[in-house]
Design a protein around this motif. Sequence first.
Motif, PDB file in Angstrom:
ATOM      1  N   PHE A   8       6.030  33.659  69.636  1.00 38.62           N
ATOM      2  CA  PHE A   8       5.863  34.511  68.400  1.00 38.62           C
ATOM      3  C   PHE A   8       7.158  35.230  68.279  1.00 38.62           C
ATOM      4  N   THR A   9       7.922  34.764  66.979  1.00 38.16           N
ATOM      5  CA  THR A   9       9.077  35.732  66.608  1.00 38.16           C
ATOM      6  C   THR A   9       9.154  35.883  65.180  1.00 38.16           C
ATOM      7  N   GLU A  10       9.422  36.833  64.749  1.00 36.71           N
ATOM      8  CA  GLU A  10       9.517  37.237  62.997  1.00 36.71           C
ATOM      9  C   GLU A  10      10.019  35.967  62.263  1.00 36.71           C
ATOM     10  N   GLU A  11      11.202  35.456  62.775  1.00 37.87           N
ATOM     11  CA  GLU A  11      11.690  34.188  61.932  1.00 37.87           C
ATOM     12  C   GLU A  11      10.591  33.133  61.551  1.00 37.87           C
ATOM     13  N   LYS A  12       9.990  32.865  62.831  1.00 38.88           N
ATOM     14  CA  LYS A  12       9.001  31.773  62.798  1.00 38.88           C
ATOM     15  C   LYS A  12       7.730  31.954  62.099  1.00 38.88           C
ATOM     16  N   VAL A  13       7.343  33.324  62.089  1.00 38.60           N
ATOM     17  CA  VAL A  13       6.017  33.929  61.365  1.00 38.60           C
ATOM     18  C   VAL A  13       6.589  33.788  59.778  1.00 38.60           C
ATOM     19  N   GLU A  14       7.765  34.174  59.566  1.00 40.21           N
ATOM     20  CA  GLU A  14       8.171  34.095  58.053  1.00 40.21           C
ATOM     21  C   GLU A  14       8.326  32.561  57.454  1.00 40.21           C
ATOM     22  N   LYS A  15       8.613  31.694  58.253  1.00 40.15           N
ATOM     23  CA  LYS A  15       8.858  30.411  58.031  1.00 40.15           C
ATOM     24  C   LYS A  15       7.221  29.696  57.991  1.00 40.15           C
ATOM     25  N   TYR A  16       6.464  30.207  58.845  1.00 47.18           N
ATOM     26  CA  TYR A  16       4.954  29.703  58.519  1.00 47.18           C
ATOM     27  C   TYR A  16       4.227  30.293  57.458  1.00 47.18           C
ATOM     28  N   ILE A  17       4.560  31.563  56.979  1.00 46.79           N
ATOM     29  CA  ILE A  17       4.148  32.033  55.623  1.00 46.79           C
ATOM     30  C   ILE A  17       4.809  31.315  54.553  1.00 46.79           C
ATOM     31  N   GLU A  18       5.837  31.056  54.736  1.00 47.80           N
ATOM     32  CA  GLU A  18       6.877  30.397  53.530  1.00 47.80           C
ATOM     33  C   GLU A  18       5.896  28.894  53.348  1.00 47.80           C
ATOM     34  N   TYR A  19       5.723  27.849  54.491  1.00 45.08           N
ATOM     35  CA  TYR A  19       5.153  26.913  54.350  1.00 45.08           C
ATOM     36  C   TYR A  19       3.799  26.964  53.986  1.00 45.08           C
ATOM     37  N   THR A  20       3.013  27.832  54.447  1.00 50.45           N
ATOM     38  CA  THR A  20       1.689  28.088  54.154  1.00 50.45           C
ATOM     39  C   THR A  20       1.341  28.174  52.810  1.00 50.45           C
ATOM     40  N   ASN A  21       2.287  29.195  52.030  1.00 56.26           N
ATOM     41  CA  ASN A  21       2.282  29.450  50.697  1.00 56.26           C
ATOM     42  C   ASN A  21       2.569  28.045  49.760  1.00 56.26           C
ATOM     43  N   GLU A  22       3.518  27.349  50.223  1.00 58.22           N
ATOM     44  CA  GLU A  22       3.880  26.218  49.604  1.00 58.22           C
ATOM     45  C   GLU A  22       2.667  25.154  49.666  1.00 58.22           C
ATOM     46  N   LYS A  23       2.056  25.075  50.653  1.00 53.18           N
ATOM     47  CA  LYS A  23       0.857  24.354  50.740  1.00 53.18           C
ATOM     48  C   LYS A  23      -0.292  24.850  49.903  1.00 53.18           C
ATOM     49  N   ILE A  24      -0.608  25.976  49.734  1.00 53.73           N
ATOM     50  CA  ILE A  24      -1.536  26.582  48.928  1.00 53.73           C
ATOM     51  C   ILE A  24      -1.092  26.331  47.351  1.00 53.73           C
ATOM     52  N   SER A  25       0.018  26.568  47.025  1.00 49.66           N
ATOM     53  CA  SER A  25       0.456  26.090  45.758  1.00 49.66           C
ATOM     54  C   SER A  25       0.151  24.705  45.377  1.00 49.66           C
ATOM     55  N   ILE A  26       0.242  23.770  46.273  1.00 48.95           N
ATOM     56  CA  ILE A  26      -0.058  22.259  46.313  1.00 48.95           C
ATOM     57  C   ILE A  26      -1.605  22.207  45.888  1.00 48.95           C
TER      58      ILE A  26
END
Length: 94
Positions: free
Chosen positions: A54-72
């Motif tokens: 669990f790191t801040e960078e990985k959580v931010e990346k996870y949120i970025e990917y999740t937001n992209e998926k939600i957009s699709i």
Amino acid sequence: MDFKEYVMEDSENNIIRKIYHNNMEELQMMNQSKEYVQISKKIKKLEKILLKEFTEEKVEKYIEYTNEKISIEAESQFELGFKTAVKIILQALK
């Protein structure tokens, strides 16, 4: 023929009847584009990593990917809703 008979006519393609009986499998299928499949794989991979490290960078990346998926998904759901509305209008005009 009254309105009720018209709406509930015996036809396998009657979109109004399918909606009423919640029988819309073919309409509920989301278009799984190459982009959607790729982002879904990235999310699953990152979820596994997050559970271990669990790191801040990985959580931010996870949120970025999740937001992209939600957009699709939102775009696909809008398209599905629009197509369904057109089918309902066409069915009602028959």
